[in-house]
Design a protein around this motif. Sequence first.
Motif: not given
Length: 792
Positions: A503-519, A583-584
């Motif tokens: 239900t929760t997952q972060y994403f990060e690559m070269l400063g491109n980033r996101a968070i998925f959480h509960l929809g 640190p990113m």
Amino acid sequence: MTDNKSAQGADKLQRSSLPIPDLAYTGTVTYDATSPDTHYPPIAQVYAPEGAPNVLIILIDDCGFGATSAFGGPVHTPNFERVAALGVKYSRFHTTALCSPTRAALLSGRNHHTVGMGGITEIATSAPGYNSLRPNNCAPLAETLKLNGYSTAQFGKCHEVPVWESSAVGPFDHWPHPGGGFEYFYGFIGGETNQWYPAIYENTSPVEPWGTPEDGYHFMADMTDKAIDWTKQQKSLAPDKPFFTYFAPGATHAPHHVPEEWADKYKGKFDQGWDAVREQTFAAQKKLGVIPPDAVLTTRSPGIPSWDEMSDDIKPTLAREMEVYAGYLEYADHHVGLLLDALEEIGELDDTLVYLIIGDNGASAEGTMTGTTNEGFTINHMEDIETDEYKIAHTADLGTPKSYNHYAIGWAHAMDTPYQWTKQVASHWGGTRNGTIVAWPNGIKARGEVRDQFAHVIDVAPTVLQAAGIPEPHTVNGVTQRPYEGTPMNYSFDDAEAPEEHTTQYFEMLGNRAIFHLGWTAVAKHKDPWLASSHGLDDDVWELYNVEEDWTQSNDLAAEHPEKLAELQRLFLIQAARFNVLPMDTRSAERFNGELVGRPELVKGTSQTFYSGMKRMSENSVLNVKNKSFTVTANVTLPEGGGAGVIIAQGGAYGGWSVYLNEGKLTFAYNLGGVATEYTRSETTLSAGEHQLRVHFQYDGGGLGKGGSVTLYDGDVELGTGRVSRTLPFFFSMDETVDIGSDLASPVSSDYGPTGNEFTGKLAWVRLDLGDDDHSHLADPNHLMQIAMTRQ
């Protein structure tokens, strides 16, 4: 095999501490082995739990969600569909958006930063999340399975070896064999390899392909044959022992190399262009049910041109690029089918848990706006040579041994339909959502169904252990383990309606980033795949999407729900701190200075000596002769007639240099990206006996990629002079190497072929000495980052 979702695991072995401890005999010890009181239990071997399945993980390279027919794409993949008919498709399975990180996460069950792979190995730093070193408290899945009674083997690509450990002297702690837990490895180390002339390792030893392209050789077929042979041998000699096979072809990463007849199957199929292909794929995806009926096709990502913007003159070349890619992907599908056929032939397919992950990230947007016939042109800033006219003139070379090709960015975007963006962009699904299929005929009842539960590549390892009835180990080789960070997917195998558990997952690559959480997802794109970072992280614009109502991230709700956005931004920071994301690091030039970022460097100084038989040394393993003067000195003994063959060569037919004897005359050849080769030859034939041969290249200076003068010597006697009008400033080859006493793979010079070019004299040593006129500091740091990203 029982029909259930996991092995029985009913044995009495203690499997939480690995290796499973040997128990001492505590019974009576007699004096005479013939005594009737003498008794010892039989030797017990470690077996996997009863009912544990074979495991086959297939990881396709650089393939977007919308490429294959299994997920509505234009490329015919009947064997991928064959796997889907035996199991279930996952429409919301995610990767990390980049090669090395996805592979490290897949094989460890932990997030990529947890295992030190926040980027590719070539840009590693000393920060824990980015050092490219999997810590020993994160034992790989292969090691856990091996210590629980599995046979283990990896075939194909490995891009997780730290660059300073990638030579023939190791250490091999982070190689597939032995450090990664695989008992056998046959493949290549690095981001890509020439599929016609691959740089192959068997375990830790470099080996050569069995033939040339003219003989019918292609690495995809070769690695498949090796995988089939290994599997049949394993089941012949140990039929009760399950196997874990990791099958990771270079396909469909560039170079897009494929036999011509496979590309020709798609002639005319892409003349309508990438925008139309995207719309056609979108309609097919809805019909297949891999996206919902109300899904929205996202608009073209900024910076990507429309098909109508492209010149009519180059459109046939662009279409051919996609025909070649499609043929390459179907060729890979065909060989996956051969592997499945072999499993069926020996009666093991039904007892095999198959994970087919179609892409380690989204499709690659690293091929320029109009593609390339040779990635070396882009890497070496040779756009003045590879004009559109040049590409048009060399269209027929695409996919053949005469090319090192990649398709245009527009095709990458189309292959990621229906999502925004591409590989490298971890903020959006185009970079991270990859079609995945799971089949296990004797363990999964469902057939041909779609699963919509959220899943991530870190979920694979715990899923495999649960299926095998093996507990997650708390200690491996005496080291207390960090728990898996993934969520087993087994709960969803036979229940399409099961509430999602990841239900929760972060994403990060070269400063491109996101968070998925509960929809919900909050996302921030920091940079385009084809550009370097141009601003600070705090200047990034965050977007907000309700993924339950908006499948494709098409409707940004950030302005409407600022509180929800702030909540998810805070959650991202919490996850980032927890999993070593901070640190990113969005730096460019600094990450290429190993001393500055704390990364070891294999080769230092200005002089390096090689000996006969050394071969397959990557550019990371030898001194850098680019943008400076250098001297090659060789101590040789020549036979009667003057001798022949290669003394030292770097690179191959797409760029490099070579020192060799041709008809008894010392020769220096410099190959400029396969466009032109310039030769300097001695005026006389060398006599038999001992010689100290020398080639001095005097760099002109004044910038990068300039020319220079060449002088040939026998001792102090000048043999000849010549010129090199222009040099390669950044890179000779993605995978071709420095070889002593021969020129392996494709040849630098047309004076000799890919085989039979071995030096016929006796070679005592070869020394490489650098001048003090290095101009490499003039390199554009943004271009250096582009080089690194093209290589992964």
